[in-house]
Design a protein around this motif. Structure first.
Motif, PDB file in Angstrom:
ATOM      1  N   LEU A  18       0.833  -1.202   0.000  1.00 54.80           N
ATOM      2  CA  LEU A  18       0.000   0.000   0.000  1.00 54.80           C
ATOM      3  C   LEU A  18       0.866   1.250   0.000  1.00 54.80           C
ATOM      4  O   LEU A  18       0.598   2.203  -0.732  1.00 54.80           O
ATOM      5  CB  LEU A  18      -0.927   0.009   1.214  1.00 54.80           C
ATOM      6  CG  LEU A  18      -1.741   1.282   1.427  1.00 54.80           C
ATOM      7  CD1 LEU A  18      -2.734   1.466   0.286  1.00 54.80           C
ATOM      8  CD2 LEU A  18      -2.458   1.246   2.751  1.00 54.80           C
ATOM      9  N   THR A  19       1.929   1.232   0.791  1.00 48.04           N
ATOM     10  CA  THR A  19       2.817   2.391   0.856  1.00 48.04           C
ATOM     11  C   THR A  19       3.472   2.657  -0.484  1.00 48.04           C
ATOM     12  O   THR A  19       3.613   3.802  -0.896  1.00 48.04           O
ATOM     13  CB  THR A  19       3.885   2.169   1.940  1.00 48.04           C
ATOM     14  OG1 THR A  19       3.225   1.949   3.185  1.00 48.04           O
ATOM     15  CG2 THR A  19       4.799   3.373   2.070  1.00 48.04           C
ATOM     16  N   SER A  20       3.855   1.620  -1.198  1.00 49.64           N
ATOM     17  CA  SER A  20       4.515   1.841  -2.490  1.00 49.64           C
ATOM     18  C   SER A  20       3.507   2.186  -3.582  1.00 49.64           C
ATOM     19  O   SER A  20       3.808   2.979  -4.466  1.00 49.64           O
ATOM     20  CB  SER A  20       5.336   0.624  -2.893  1.00 49.64           C
ATOM     21  OG  SER A  20       4.478  -0.455  -3.191  1.00 49.64           O
ATOM     22  N   ARG A  87       1.358  16.366   3.969  1.00 54.55           N
ATOM     23  CA  ARG A  87       2.712  15.819   4.012  1.00 54.55           C
ATOM     24  C   ARG A  87       2.813  14.699   2.980  1.00 54.55           C
ATOM     25  O   ARG A  87       1.858  13.981   2.724  1.00 54.55           O
ATOM     26  CB  ARG A  87       3.009  15.256   5.391  1.00 54.55           C
ATOM     27  CG  ARG A  87       3.022  16.308   6.457  1.00 54.55           C
ATOM     28  CD  ARG A  87       3.273  15.682   7.780  1.00 54.55           C
ATOM     29  NE  ARG A  87       2.199  14.710   8.040  1.00 54.55           N
ATOM     30  CZ  ARG A  87       1.858  14.282   9.213  1.00 54.55           C
ATOM     31  NH1 ARG A  87       2.492  14.697  10.254  1.00 54.55           N
ATOM     32  NH2 ARG A  87       0.875  13.427   9.378  1.00 54.55           N
ATOM     33  N   GLN A  88       3.993  14.536   2.438  1.00 60.27           N
ATOM     34  CA  GLN A  88       4.237  13.465   1.486  1.00 60.27           C
ATOM     35  C   GLN A  88       4.627  12.210   2.250  1.00 60.27           C
ATOM     36  O   GLN A  88       5.380  12.269   3.206  1.00 60.27           O
ATOM     37  CB  GLN A  88       5.363  13.842   0.521  1.00 60.27           C
ATOM     38  CG  GLN A  88       4.962  14.890  -0.470  1.00 60.27           C
ATOM     39  CD  GLN A  88       3.996  14.356  -1.520  1.00 60.27           C
ATOM     40  OE1 GLN A  88       3.619  13.203  -1.521  1.00 60.27           O
ATOM     41  NE2 GLN A  88       3.596  15.220  -2.414  1.00 60.27           N
ATOM     42  N   GLY A  89       4.130  11.089   1.805  1.00 55.03           N
ATOM     43  CA  GLY A  89       4.466   9.821   2.412  1.00 55.03           C
ATOM     44  C   GLY A  89       5.709   9.219   1.780  1.00 55.03           C
ATOM     45  O   GLY A  89       6.281   9.764   0.842  1.00 55.03           O
ATOM     46  N   PRO A  90       6.146   8.084   2.298  1.00 55.75           N
ATOM     47  CA  PRO A  90       7.322   7.440   1.719  1.00 55.75           C
ATOM     48  C   PRO A  90       7.012   6.889   0.338  1.00 55.75           C
ATOM     49  O   PRO A  90       5.882   6.541   0.028  1.00 55.75           O
ATOM     50  CB  PRO A  90       7.622   6.313   2.709  1.00 55.75           C
ATOM     51  CG  PRO A  90       6.311   6.037   3.354  1.00 55.75           C
ATOM     52  CD  PRO A  90       5.582   7.348   3.397  1.00 55.75           C
ATOM     53  N   GLU A  91       8.029   6.825  -0.483  1.00 57.90           N
ATOM     54  CA  GLU A  91       7.849   6.297  -1.827  1.00 57.90           C
ATOM     55  C   GLU A  91       8.803   5.143  -2.045  1.00 57.90           C
ATOM     56  O   GLU A  91       9.894   5.115  -1.492  1.00 57.90           O
ATOM     57  CB  GLU A  91       8.103   7.385  -2.868  1.00 57.90           C
ATOM     58  CG  GLU A  91       7.047   8.444  -2.862  1.00 57.90           C
ATOM     59  CD  GLU A  91       7.190   9.382  -4.048  1.00 57.90           C
ATOM     60  OE1 GLU A  91       7.908   9.036  -4.999  1.00 57.90           O
ATOM     61  OE2 GLU A  91       6.583  10.453  -4.010  1.00 57.90           O
ATOM     62  N   GLY A  92       8.393   4.214  -2.880  1.00 62.50           N
ATOM     63  CA  GLY A  92       9.219   3.068  -3.213  1.00 62.50           C
ATOM     64  C   GLY A  92       8.372   1.989  -3.839  1.00 62.50           C
ATOM     65  O   GLY A  92       7.171   2.160  -4.048  1.00 62.50           O
ATOM     66  N   VAL A 100      11.135  -3.153   0.614  1.00 63.49           N
ATOM     67  CA  VAL A 100      10.800  -1.940  -0.122  1.00 63.49           C
ATOM     68  C   VAL A 100      12.092  -1.282  -0.574  1.00 63.49           C
ATOM     69  O   VAL A 100      13.023  -1.120   0.201  1.00 63.49           O
ATOM     70  CB  VAL A 100       9.995  -0.963   0.757  1.00 63.49           C
ATOM     71  CG1 VAL A 100       9.697   0.315   0.008  1.00 63.49           C
ATOM     72  CG2 VAL A 100       8.717  -1.619   1.227  1.00 63.49           C
ATOM     73  N   GLY A 101      12.133  -0.922  -1.847  1.00 59.34           N
ATOM     74  CA  GLY A 101      13.309  -0.270  -2.400  1.00 59.34           C
ATOM     75  C   GLY A 101      12.914   0.989  -3.143  1.00 59.34           C
ATOM     76  O   GLY A 101      11.733   1.310  -3.272  1.00 59.34           O
TER      77      GLY A 101
END
Length: 139
Positions: A18-20, A87-92, A100-101
């Protein structure tokens, strides 16, 4: 009842996916949703001032003053809730092993976009591309 190790691992993989896939949604779901208190105080003062101007316009039967009061009230509430900074979340990307890369470069896609479209066309184009990739993996 606590989760088993397998269930915890699956949930962690789903969270990384979900994060990516959608970092903004993941950040929204993880955030506590707290905004600075000062924002609400200033908006409350604007709301009260707008209400007083609205009542003053009604008492003096001056429609223009009443409309100005309503606009001030509306702007105060809109400023408090709608225009909060994001705010921007993490990307990968999630790899096959579940780690996660970093995202690959934009030119690294092996398939050429259809119809001469740019990779950054928009939300629907990315969804269609993901759908096709998943359909191809299922074969």
């Amino acid at each position: 009842m606590p989760l088993s190790e397998y269930e915890q691992r699956v949930l962690e993989q789903m969270e990384r996916a979900l994060t990516s896939d959608d970092p903004r949604l993941a950040n929204t779901l993880q955030s506590t949703g707290r905004r600075p208190v000062a924002r609400y105080v200033v908006a409350g003062i604007g709301l009260v001032v707008g209400l007083l101007v609205l009542v003053l316009g009604a008492v003096t039967t001056n429609a223009v003053v009443g409309v100005v009061g309503f606009v001030v009230m509306f702007a105060a509430v809109a400023w408090a809730f709608a225009f909060a900074p994001r705010r921007q979340g993490p990307e990968g990307v999630v790899r096959e092993d579940g780690t996660v890369g970093p995202r690959p470069p934009a030119g690294g896609d092996k398939r050429a976009p259809r119809g001469g479209q740019n990779r950054n066309d928009g939300f629907l184009a990315r969804l269609e591309e993901r759908w096709e990739r998943r359909r191809d993996q299922g074969r």
